[in-house]
Design a protein around this motif. Structure first.
Motif, PDB file in Angstrom:
ATOM      1  N   SER A 102       0.871  -1.182   0.000  1.00 40.63           N
ATOM      2  CA  SER A 102       0.000   0.000   0.000  1.00 40.63           C
ATOM      3  C   SER A 102       0.899   1.220   0.000  1.00 40.63           C
ATOM      4  CB  SER A 102      -0.927   0.025   1.234  1.00 40.63           C
ATOM      5  OG  SER A 102      -0.180   0.303   2.407  1.00 40.63           O
ATOM      6  N   TYR A 110      -7.837   6.809   0.915  1.00 43.92           N
ATOM      7  CA  TYR A 110      -6.644   6.699   0.071  1.00 43.92           C
ATOM      8  C   TYR A 110      -5.368   7.072   0.826  1.00 43.92           C
ATOM      9  CZ  TYR A 110      -9.841   6.372  -3.920  1.00 43.92           C
ATOM     10  OH  TYR A 110     -10.818   5.982  -4.798  1.00 43.92           O
ATOM     11  N   GLY A 126      -3.669   5.268   2.797  1.00 43.45           N
ATOM     12  CA  GLY A 126      -2.706   4.201   2.568  1.00 43.45           C
ATOM     13  C   GLY A 126      -2.208   3.436   3.762  1.00 43.45           C
ATOM     14  N   GLN A 154      -7.349   1.750   4.964  1.00 45.23           N
ATOM     15  CA  GLN A 154      -7.556   0.932   3.772  1.00 45.23           C
ATOM     16  C   GLN A 154      -7.071  -0.477   4.063  1.00 45.23           C
ATOM     17  OE1 GLN A 154      -4.401   2.371   0.644  1.00 45.23           O
ATOM     18  NE2 GLN A 154      -4.585   0.148   0.432  1.00 45.23           N
ATOM     19  N   TYR A 188      -5.469   4.793  -6.761  1.00 45.13           N
ATOM     20  CA  TYR A 188      -5.585   5.902  -5.812  1.00 45.13           C
ATOM     21  C   TYR A 188      -5.980   7.143  -6.610  1.00 45.13           C
ATOM     22  CZ  TYR A 188      -2.923   3.150  -2.360  1.00 45.13           C
ATOM     23  OH  TYR A 188      -2.492   2.189  -1.472  1.00 45.13           O
TER      24      TYR A 188
END
Length: 587
Positions: free
Chosen positions: A105, A119, A121, A127, A138
């Motif tokens: 990620s 988003y 990460g 996420q 993304y």
């Protein structure tokens, strides 16, 4: 149940085209094909925001950045990875193909991700990781953000193994206060470097035998390049050839903006260029009233911009990144902590510089010890708060509505006899990366596990003050996701509310601040960005042993936003067969 947020609707047309483009390109270029780079050159300034699309392929290979060969993770076969460079207000779309056999990620360090919290990460928080062999997009805005930022992997310790890169958001000329103050830009990525991948290093670190002493780097790099004495390689069977230094070409009397990023796992640096002054104009994306210095301390996760004028004699000069070994565990004998790059003036040829820095090493003589480079200790603390003030002043945030005292400590965990990091006697456990906090928050009656260290901020517009108490430990660069905070106090000893002086007039705004050894740092931010935001030490090894907590900010608003369906789908895969946490990127 997954849903689409209001911000999702407002961006739906851009995302729709991005996903259509992704689908077409993936059809024409299946995963075994090299990625297509849709945007690599610096963007032209445009009167209206653009959707800048980047295509990434994450792979594993062997590389020798300093001459010593080891396994490395790459994006688009580059180390450091490809630069993301956009204009203020642009929309960023990054299509990631994970060609690894483990999840991954990415975090966009310094961006607030306003309206796009899923988003950010961080697996386990906002996420689920991208599965092996899968693709994920993304897509997020830059709002009114500008300046020097960076991206890095945020799954396990993958960024130590190579997944880092610069992320620049440029101001258009009409709004850039320094547009006429420099002629060219250069990016300078500094990082420490290890000759072994994280797997075996973590095996030692996460054992009672380490006594909590994190792995010490073998070297440092400037823009992914460095040199190492091959006779000092340990273990001796590692392949080693002469490395090469980063080179920066200057033209006499031109002015250069250097965007300096510390992408280290642990090491702070003292940055300088022999015989040149540095005019500091930015810290972590905030433009500053210019300050002239001859050296610049920069800790892990931090960024600065400096302007350097090439006004010295026509010759070549050393660029120095002097490692802050004074705040690392015992330094190995085979480490040269002065990392060098070359600044070559046009017309001076390619001869190696002969310049000297402010410190000239002197060996020990009878009855006296060798002199210690002061940078090795000075790099362990930030610049003086009272020297750094934003160019656009903002009053100190008040009144305080939420005050949080965080006591930092390290001690043996009775459950496994391993030394772990604690914030208020809680050591963070990432829990299940495939059941993140943002998903759990969809349940209004959720009760979080204690070792997930969740703090909820319920009041919109709350002014949150965090007092970091580090009175019993070494320095820690703390980074807050989702926010730029004000640094209102910093010093040695204890912070006393109402007694300790505050940096109350136009306080520095940034997202990563050092909590000094045996001292304190006090920051404030406004709760106006619904999301799940990590607060953690940016010494990556300390993340692994629990120096992490998370804010669930405005949970009702976040719940109403929902989660985009394609983001939620990541959580359905679960961990790959045989996956074990904290074993490095090797399966």
């Amino acid at each position: 149940m997954w849903s689409k947020s209001p911000s999702w609707h407002s961006r739906s047309r851009l995302l729709l085209w991005a996903f259509i483009l992704q689908s077409v390109l993936l059809f024409l270029n299946p995963p075994s094909s090299p990625p297509i780079v849709a945007h690599a050159a610096p963007p032209d300034f445009t009167s209206t925001p653009q959707n800048r699309i980047f295509f990434w392929k994450v792979t594993r290979t062997t590389l020798a950045p300093d001459g010593v060969t080891r396994p490395v993770l790459l994006v688009n076969d580059k180390y450091p990875g490809p630069k993301i460079e956009v204009n203020r207000g642009d929309y960023i779309t990054v299509v990631v193909e994970n060609a690894l056999d483990v999840p991954t990620s990415f975090h966009w360090h310094g961006l607030t991700m306003r309206g796009d919290p899923w988003y950010d990460g961080v697996p386990g928080m906002n996420q689920c990781p991208i599965p092996p062999g899968a693709n994920f997009t993304y897509a997020f805005g830059t709002d009114n953000m500008v300046g020097t930022h960076w991206w890095h992997a945020h799954f396990e310790n993958q960024y130590i193994d190579g997944l880092i890169g610069a992320m620049i958001i440029r101001d258009p000329p009409e709004t850039n206060p320094f547009f006429k103050a420099y002629d060219e830009e250069r990016n300078v990525i500094l990082n420490d470097w290890y000759h072994q991948p994280t797997g075996p290093l973590l095996a030692q670190y996460l054992s009672p035998e380490s006594h909590g002493r994190e792995p010490v780097p073998n070297n440092g790099l400037i823009n992914g390049k460095g040199t190492f004495n091959c006779s000092n390689v340990q273990p001796a069977n590692l392949a080693c050839v002469p490395g090469e230094r980063a080179v920066f070409h200057f033209i006499s009397n031109r002015r250069y903006r250097l965007r300096i990023i510390n992408a280290s796992a642990a090491s702070p640096f003292m940055f300088s260029i022999d015989d040149h002054q540095l005019q500091v104009i930015e810290a972590d994306g905030t433009d500053l009233n210019p300050v002239m210095v001859d050296r610049l301390p920069i800790n892990a996760g931090q960024r600065y911009s400096v302007i350097v004028t090439a006004n010295q004699d026509l010759k070549n000069y050393w660029m120095r990144a002097e490692m802050g070994t004074g705040c690392l565990p015992k330094t190995p004998s085979n480490l040269d902590p002065v990392i060098l790059g070359e600044v070559r003036y046009q017309g001076a040829g390619k001869a190696e510089p002969t310049t000297t820095g402010r410190f000239v090493p002197q060996p020990a003589v009878k009855g006296q010890e060798a002199l210690v480079n002061p940078s090795f200790a000075e790099a362990c603390k930030d610049m003086d708060l009272y020297d750094l003030h934003p160019l656009q002043p903002v009053p100190i945030l008040e009144p305080i509505t939420n005050s949080l005292l965080i006591r930092i400590s390290f001690k043996k965990n009775p459950a496994d006899d391993i030394v772990r990091g604690y914030m208020n006697d809680i050591t963070y456990s990432g829990g299940n990366a495939w059941n993140p906090t943002i998903v759990q928050n969809l349940n209004q009656s959720v009760e979080y596990e204690v070792n997930h260290h969740v703090m909820q901020i319920l009041k919109p517009g709350a002014i949150v003050q965090i007092v970091f108490d580090n009175s019993q430990g070494d320095e820690h660069p703390f980074h807050l996701h989702g926010h730029v905070f004000q640094v209102v106090a910093q010093g040695v000893g204890f912070y006393e509310e109402g007694k300790t002086p505050l940096n109350a007039v136009n306080p520095l705004r940034r997202d990563t601040a050092t909590v000094p050894r045996n001292g304190f740092t006090v920051v404030r931010f406004k709760a106006d960005n619904p999301g799940v935001w990590a607060l953690h030490c940016h010494i990556e090894w300390h993340v692994t042993i629990g120096l992490v907590m998370q804010f669930v900010e405005l949970p009702d608003q976040l719940r109403a936003m929902g989660i985009p369906e394609h983001v939620g789908n990541l959580c359905k895969t679960g961990p790959p067969k045989g996956f074990k946490p904290h074993t490095g990127f090797m399966p």
